[in-house]
Design an enzyme around this catalytic site. Structure first.
Site, PDB file in Angstrom:
ATOM      1  N   LYS A 195     -17.202  -7.124 -24.827  1.00  0.00           N
ATOM      2  CA  LYS A 195     -16.738  -7.472 -23.505  1.00  0.00           C
ATOM      3  C   LYS A 195     -16.720  -6.273 -22.546  1.00  0.00           C
ATOM      4  CE  LYS A 195     -12.545  -7.205 -22.894  1.00  0.00           C
ATOM      5  NZ  LYS A 195     -11.087  -7.238 -22.896  1.00  0.00           N
ATOM      6  N   THR A 196     -16.122  -5.189 -22.991  1.00  0.00           N
ATOM      7  CA  THR A 196     -16.014  -4.016 -22.127  1.00  0.00           C
ATOM      8  C   THR A 196     -17.400  -3.480 -21.797  1.00  0.00           C
ATOM      9  OG1 THR A 196     -13.965  -3.510 -23.267  1.00  0.00           O
ATOM     10  CG2 THR A 196     -14.836  -1.814 -21.819  1.00  0.00           C
ATOM     11  N   ASP A 250     -10.768  -8.238 -15.727  1.00  0.00           N
ATOM     12  CA  ASP A 250     -10.735  -8.149 -17.184  1.00  0.00           C
ATOM     13  C   ASP A 250      -9.524  -8.922 -17.710  1.00  0.00           C
ATOM     14  OD1 ASP A 250     -11.439  -7.349 -19.680  1.00  0.00           O
ATOM     15  OD2 ASP A 250     -10.558  -5.354 -19.531  1.00  0.00           O
ATOM     16  N   GLU A 251      -9.596  -9.427 -18.928  1.00  0.00           N
ATOM     17  CA  GLU A 251      -8.468 -10.134 -19.561  1.00  0.00           C
ATOM     18  C   GLU A 251      -7.875 -11.177 -18.618  1.00  0.00           C
ATOM     19  OE1 GLU A 251      -7.930  -9.648 -22.629  1.00  0.00           O
ATOM     20  OE2 GLU A 251      -7.999  -7.536 -23.190  1.00  0.00           O
ATOM     21  N   GLN A 254      -7.313 -15.795 -26.885  1.00  0.00           N
ATOM     22  CA  GLN A 254      -6.530 -14.581 -27.095  1.00  0.00           C
ATOM     23  C   GLN A 254      -5.411 -14.439 -26.070  1.00  0.00           C
ATOM     24  OE1 GLN A 254      -8.504 -10.897 -28.599  1.00  0.00           O
ATOM     25  NE2 GLN A 254     -10.365 -11.934 -27.956  1.00  0.00           N
ATOM     26  N   ARG A 312      -8.980  -8.733 -35.918  1.00  0.00           N
ATOM     27  CA  ARG A 312      -8.929  -7.266 -35.849  1.00  0.00           C
ATOM     28  C   ARG A 312      -9.705  -6.639 -36.994  1.00  0.00           C
ATOM     29  NH1 ARG A 312      -8.916  -7.026 -31.336  1.00  0.00           N
ATOM     30  NH2 ARG A 312      -9.074  -9.274 -31.493  1.00  0.00           N
TER      31      ARG A 312
END
Length: 822
Positions: A51-52, A235-236, A274, A675
């Site tokens: 994503k980043t 973002d997010e 998430q 994770r």
DNA sequence: TAGCTAAGGGTTTTT
DNA sequence: CCCTTAGCTA
């Protein structure tokens, strides 16, 4: 549910883009996202899907292909960490200084906007920012002043109320209060606002709300920023609250008939699966609203996962599929199945911890894992204690995330309070914090007198000291004089000198020298000097703004070329600092109206409030990482342990109260599972020490939602059923060695109840009802449950029973019909 | 005013 | 059980 329109009918991608090395190694989905044509878009970015990388590459691509100038881009994140990472990656990709670009946290960017337009926003030039601690003490002070009953209105609750209102975009006048309690709260909210205005301070919520109102109410400013920010990236996005979404809408462009049909593009990146912050106001619903209100045609799903093996992803996918109202997404990998997900059942939390330790030892010794690539995750902080002590006793280095951050430490807050008083003597919060620290013989009585005096004359505490007579007044005046002397002494000095002088002259250093545990605190105070020093150099203070390094000159010329500037209202006195040559973040401190710059001290204080510093303790070398599942979001590890996967704990019983609580818990579990790169352990314990009493927990329902094929139960077979020898308090730890030979998909600890009922704690007198903690009981409505605790006698006797699916309940034994099950 | 003891309360957390 | 806070006493 929503049309997935991958680039169909889109504008052609500029040729330069294809040749660009930027786009090499992107997968099809990522490439599509990076090269999206202008227009609003939603990118559903699964865990570990890059994503980043997509976000930063998109920005770099826009710039490189000449579709955007640095000044026309805004990228918003939630945390400083994410913002920093984005900046770091960008500066590696781009040939010029990116620090002048509008990339930062919501609050950071709001701060920047308010600094530039403080007059329009109705704020003093050097307004200070209250963090949560400051805000709470400000509310406490206010409550005392106005004799608010803190039994009926606990300050903490008032703080949540005020913060909640602001997050909804509501001022006191906007709240419809019918019941007297709410009316009172609104009244206090109003008083709090007045107090903040008097003292020249804003809290976090105020930064956001004030900035939103500024855009909403000032048409020139709004149009200016709307024209300027042609590319807005968020973002997010699933973590945005109502106000943040409204703020984005103000920036996004002209609302026409309820639609955002502007020339600017909003790209929202997020993952509804998430979303784990509903409890603090995050609205996943913003994603669906965004699609509807912005008429989003471009939706791209990043489902290719580069992190985990498929057994792990299968677990994640299967688990999250039990949620409803998802936008829909399935992670996939090309990495193969990898190892099975291991599940362990422990008889006690102690045994669980000691099993983890043994397993970690093995991972490091035999399997070549490094300690820092091993994480232990838990639902609540209380769980860390047992694990910590087990690791400690085994001499395994570990690091616990969470807890107090650097700028939140008491000694640092004290030093900052002195510094703030130098800048603004009317900052009563800071005044109160240090007026008697170190002790100056100014006690509660004196403070009360002072507060009365301040209130009756409507001035700040500092101004009211002369109104207090007697020796108390003399002491107070002495304190104010001391601050005045400090201000005098530090005039024209460097930031380093100012802080050193303040720490020394205030008596803070001396005070901690005399304290037995003070050495660490002195070290932290010295660290504050270092932090200020690096802030000054890193952020560009002390440099001559004219003598720009080459990269900055390039950046400056690019910024100045901005075609956007032609569309800006030149009659407005405002000028965006990013359109001028950037001088690091200092540029953000330039006041556009007057050209004045915040002093290094002022800027440092802003920095300290906005960025609380590292969230991790001692940066030990190679240490096992311990943290809550929440804190693990965005991180990844080779091996992950998730402990306490039990009903009542994970999913947490308190979360079951509110609507959607279970689904958020499931998303939390999803975050935890994703994770892990290579190896994943899930464990649960039959007994757990919580709040001083032993609780008996059944394994989490989440286990039932995982695919059997991907699992491996590794609980060792015990010699007989003696695990729970009645009245035996201690359980031995199990060595991990050879434990896996018992593993099977349907074996021990699997679907069947393996262990006998928990032991009955020894009791002096047997109650007549025969219900005791630890017993398995049956209830007509809730079915089978386990008694966690029993209270009271006779008709008052009640029992806390965990019914699994129906949650944990307190039942009056005289009313509820409970039968004991063998 | 400072230091001690009792009582209360204990998901998750960033800015 | 353990930490924070409030209230009380020297």
């Amino acid at each position: 549910m929503f049309p997935l329109d991958l680039l169909s009918g889109s504008a052609p991608v500029p040729d330069a883009a294809h040749a660009s090395p930027l786009l090499a190694h992107l997968n099809e989905e990522q490439l599509a996202a990076v090269t999206l044509p202008a227009g609003h878009a939603l990118i559903l970015a699964g865990a570990g899907s890059g994503k980043t990388r997509v976000l930063t590459t998109r920005i770099a691509w826009l710039l490189q292909t000449g579709q955007a100038t640095p000044g026309s881009i805004m990228a918003v994140t939630f945390t400083n960490k994410a913002a920093k990472e984005m900046l770091a990656r960008l500066s590696a990709m781009l040939p010029y200084n990116v620090r002048g670009m509008w990339i930062g946290t919501f609050h950071g960017l709001c701060n920047r906007m308010l600094r530039a337009h403080y007059q329009a926003a109705g704020l003093p030039q050097a307004f200070q920012i209250l963090d949560t601690q400051d805000q709470l003490s400000a509310i406490k002070r206010l409550c005392k002043q106005f004799n608010v009953d803190d039994e009926r209105f606990p300050p903490k609750q008032l703080m949540y109320f005020i913060a909640g209102c602001k997050e909804e975009g509501k001022r006191p006048g906007d709240i419809e209060a019918i019941d007297p309690d709410t009316k009172k709260k609104v009244e206090i909210y109003q008083l709090y606002e007045e107090q903040c205005r008097r003292e020249g301070v804003v809290d976090f919520g105020e930064l956001m709300l004030r900035s939103y109102e500024l855009l909403r109410d000032d048409v020139h400013l709004r149009q200016h920023y709307q024209r300027r920010f042609q590319h807005i990236l968020v973002d997010e996005f699933q973590d945005t609250n109502k106000l943040q979404y409204q703020w984005l809408k103000q920036l996004a462009g002209n609302e026409v008939g309820g639609r955002y049909a502007s020339s600017s593009s909003v790209i929202a990146v997020g993952d509804d699966d998430q979303s784990i912050y509903a409890f603090r106001g995050a609205r996943v619903g913003n994603m669906a609203d965004f699609i509807r209100e912005f008429e989003v045609r471009q939706q791209i799903k990043l489902e290719q996962n580069y992190r985990s093996y498929s057994n792990i992803l299968d677990c994640a996918n299967a688990l999250i599929s039990h949620n409803s109202n998802r936008l829909g997404k399935n992670l996939r990998t090309t990495q193969g199945p990898g190892e099975p997900v291991r599940i362990y059942e422990a008889p006690s939390d102690l045994a669980e911890a000691s099993w983890m330790v043994d397993e970690i030892k093995q991972l490091v010794k035999n399997d070549g894992f490094t300690r820092q690539e091993i994480a232990v995750l838990y639902r609540s902080n209380a769980q860390s204690r047992v694990i910590e002590s087990a690791l400690f006793n085994a001499a395994i280095p570990y690091r616990v995330y969470g807890g107090l951050r650097f700028f939140e430490r008491a000694e640092i807050k004290h030093a900052l309070a002195y510094l703030r008083l130098l800048e603004n003597p009317h900052d009563d919060t800071s005044f109160m914090r240090v007026v008697n620290f170190p002790a100056r013989g100014i006690g509660a009585r004196t403070i009360e007198l002072l507060q009365d005096a301040a209130r009756s004359s409507g001035c700040s505490l500092s101004d009211a000291v002369t109104a207090v007579g007697g020796s108390a007044g003399t002491k107070l005046q002495g304190f104010v004089a001391q601050i005045d002397v400090l201000r005098e002494q530090t005039q024209g000095r460097t930031l380093r000198e100012i802080i050193e002088t303040v720490e020394e002259q205030s008596g803070l250093i001396e005070h901690y020298r005399n304290e037995k545990e003070g050495a660490d605190r002195i070290e932290n105070l010295q660290e504050l000097v270092t932090a200020a020093e690096s802030f000054v150099t890193q952020e560009g203070f002390g440099r001559d703004a004219v003598a720009l390094p080459l990269d900055e000159q390039q950046g400056a010329s690019l910024l100045n070329q901005s075609p956007v500037s032609q569309g800006l209202d030149s009659n407005l006195p405002l000028l965006d600092e990013a359109l001028k040559p950037p001088v690091g973040t200092v540029a953000s401190m330039v006041n556009a109206d007057t050209g004045e710059t915040l002093s290094p001290l002022q800027a440092f204080l802003v920095h300290a409030a906005l960025e609380a510093g590292d969230n991790q303790a001692q940066a030990g070398q190679d240490a096992v990482q311990l943290m809550t599942v929440h804190a693990s979001k965005g991180l990844e590890f080779d091996a992950v342990f998730i402990g306490g996967v039990e009903e009542g704990l994970f999913p947490h019983e308190n979360a079951m109260m509110d609507r959607g609580g279970l689904e958020e818990e499931r998303r939390l579990a999803y975050v935890a599972i994703t994770r892990a790169r290579q190896r994943l352990y899930l464990s649960h314990s039959q007994t757990r020490m919580l709040h001083g009493q032993t609780r008996y927990n059944v394994k989490s329902r989440f286990f039932d939602e995982l695919p059997e094929e991907a699992l491996k139960w590794i609980t060792p077979r015990q010699s007989g059923f003696g695990t729970f020898a009645p009245n035996s308090g201690a359980y031995g730890a199990y060595g991990a060695k050879g434990s896996e030979q018992f593993g099977s998909n349907s074996g021990w600890g699997g679907k069947s109840e393996v262990f006998a009922s928990p032991p009955v704690p020894q009791q002096k007198a047997q109650p007549s009802h025969g219900i005791k903690a630890g017993l398995k009981v049956f209830h007509n409505k809730f079915g089978e449950g386990k008694v966690l605790a029993v209270e009271g006698t006779g008709d008052d006797a009640r029992a806390q029973v965990s019914f699994g699916r129906h949650g944990t309940k307190w039942l009056a034994l005289s009313i509820a019909k409970l039968t004991v099950v063998d």
